[in-house]
Design an enzyme around this catalytic site. Sequence first.
Site, mmCIF file in Angstrom:
data_model
loop_
_atom_site.group_PDB
_atom_site.id
_atom_site.type_symbol
_atom_site.label_atom_id
_atom_site.label_comp_id
_atom_site.label_asym_id
_atom_site.label_seq_id
_atom_site.Cartn_x
_atom_site.Cartn_y
_atom_site.Cartn_z
ATOM 1 C CD GLU A 249 37.662 47.647 -3.060
ATOM 2 O OE1 GLU A 249 38.358 48.539 -2.587
ATOM 3 O OE2 GLU A 249 36.928 48.017 -4.036
ATOM 4 C CB CYS B 210 49.936 57.627 -9.119
ATOM 5 S SG CYS B 210 50.946 57.823 -7.662
ATOM 6 C CD GLU C 36 45.457 56.529 -14.006
ATOM 7 O OE1 GLU C 36 44.314 56.653 -13.541
ATOM 8 O OE2 GLU C 36 46.558 56.806 -13.455
ATOM 9 C CG PHE D 41 45.260 48.441 -6.808
ATOM 10 C CD1 PHE D 41 46.277 47.761 -7.279
ATOM 11 C CD2 PHE D 41 44.455 49.217 -7.997
ATOM 12 C CE1 PHE D 41 46.614 47.975 -8.493
ATOM 13 C CE2 PHE D 41 44.864 49.455 -8.911
ATOM 14 C CZ PHE D 41 46.171 48.743 -9.406
ATOM 15 C CB SER E 217 40.572 56.406 -10.191
ATOM 16 O OG SER E 217 39.405 56.145 -9.708
ATOM 17 C CE LYS F 206 37.558 51.618 1.269
ATOM 18 N NZ LYS F 206 37.965 50.637 0.267
#
Length: 511
Positions: free
Chosen positions: A190, A295, A396, A163, A240, A187
């Site tokens: 969402e 990240c 994290e 995301f 992740s 993909k």
Amino acid sequence: MTQVGEPRTEAGAALERVPHWIGGARVAGRSGRFGPVYDPAVGAIARTVDFASVEEVDAVVASAAAAFPAWRATSLSKRTEILFRIRNLVEAHRTEIAAHLTAEHGKVTSDALGEIARGLENLEFACGIPTLMKGGFSEQASTGVDVYQIRQPLGVVAGITPFNFPAMVPIWMFGNALACGNTFILKPSEKDPSAALLMAELLAEAGVPAGVFNVVQGDRVAVDRLLEHPAIAAVSFVGSTPIARHIYETATRNGKRVQALGGAKNHMLVLPDADIDMAADAAVSAGYGSAGERCMAIATIVAVGDVADPLIEAIRARVPRVTVGPGTDPASQMGPLVTRQHMEKVASYLESAPRQGATLVADGREHPLHRAGVGFFLGASLIDHVDAGMDCYRDEIFGPVLTVIRVRTYEEGVRLINANPYGNGAAIFTRDGGAGRRFQFEVNAGMVGINVPIPVPVAYYSFGGWKASLFGDLHMYGPEGIQFYTRAKVVTSRWPDPGTSSVDLGFPRTR
Ligand code: NAD
């Protein structure tokens, strides 16, 4: 969160649906499953996104497989021309793409535009595909024999994205994948699926034929089908660590080439000779930029010796000046977190850290927008006296929380960083060139910054971490991206004159 039925607002009106992009057109989902897409600045569902069924994924793969033969046969110069057009259209529509990022991810407009700028660099790299796909040629490898290597595309490849970079990370993948002659299925996350659809439209406008670039929206059902579908040759993933591991294990078991980039816990080692103001500016920018949902965000400051007190004081003084607000407000420097659930998880570390013995220097829960409960806002937070056993260090957090570990020496700091299970980025702040060089030699991380807090490689290098931050052998984008999306074929060729051949059952003995 999966829902079924007809998506409606609380008032009962039908919500806008984000569909798939298959065969060069928007295609509404038929599975009846969908998920909510929030506006994080107001905290309400803004639209829904269709979730694909196994049958819908199969239809996307069929479309991409049918488009592959013609696309791989399209000349390098034609593909280059299309890539230049994609690059120009993405730039021309960057404000529109950025608006989607702000609306669904929450990041401030300037940051969203920065994300697109980095994506453009990756597209510019891909425009060099005629040079990048050049093979090698060895004339007269043996007498009258030439040997040469060519690189060919893999086929249908899939990209599964997180995301936090809804435009840039897909571009990391599809720029090189398409340039190399593959057809691509994206993909997207969402949580923020709309930018992918807009980019699909731009690609079509640029001349990408139907079926060459596809978007399948969805959740685990769609991902797992992609991982096992026999017609998918390779999978690129960013997200992740637990999901990256799942992707790597499942897709490799199904015989696919995989690069799966995982989570991170990036350290910034600050030596006593560092410029305090520069280090504090860097820590604040890299820790709280994009609300810490990067990240490559700095998560932990490792303060060596007596640099700790002045450094923490300099950061503490800067925290109240970080302007938190809706991403659409030009005055905002930091927007909301992506969902309420994520915001609550991030805030939970502000609860657990003091309980476990740390000192909460700045508490983002005190920010008025967090207290108001509208939107998913949390102020910038700073936790001092953290140790390696605490949850706020081990996990994290992926939010606007900087943790500080105090160490006595450089060696102790590097030992701590190298013992951490993640190895995405690591930075050192010092005025000592020798210390910087030693750090680059010793630290176990894939991307290293020397007085640079977020060392994301430029597009002509490749991006990837070590340890639990990457599963697979090849890093993403840049030269390793080209390697990932092609396979080598070595040709041995000779054109002897007729009548010069003889039967010889042995291995060649002469050179
Ligand atoms: P995530 O792992 O939850 O989701 C990533 C993708 O995987 C999404 O498309 C999602 O739909 C899919 N997914 C989620 N759960 C799944 C499951 N059980 N089975 C199959 N697919 C599943 O990650 P996120 O929350 O979207 O993104 C944040 C994470 O991504 C952070 O950990 C961050 O460090 C990481 N990240 C890493 C990099 C990198 O380059 N290493 C870059 C960006 C983000």
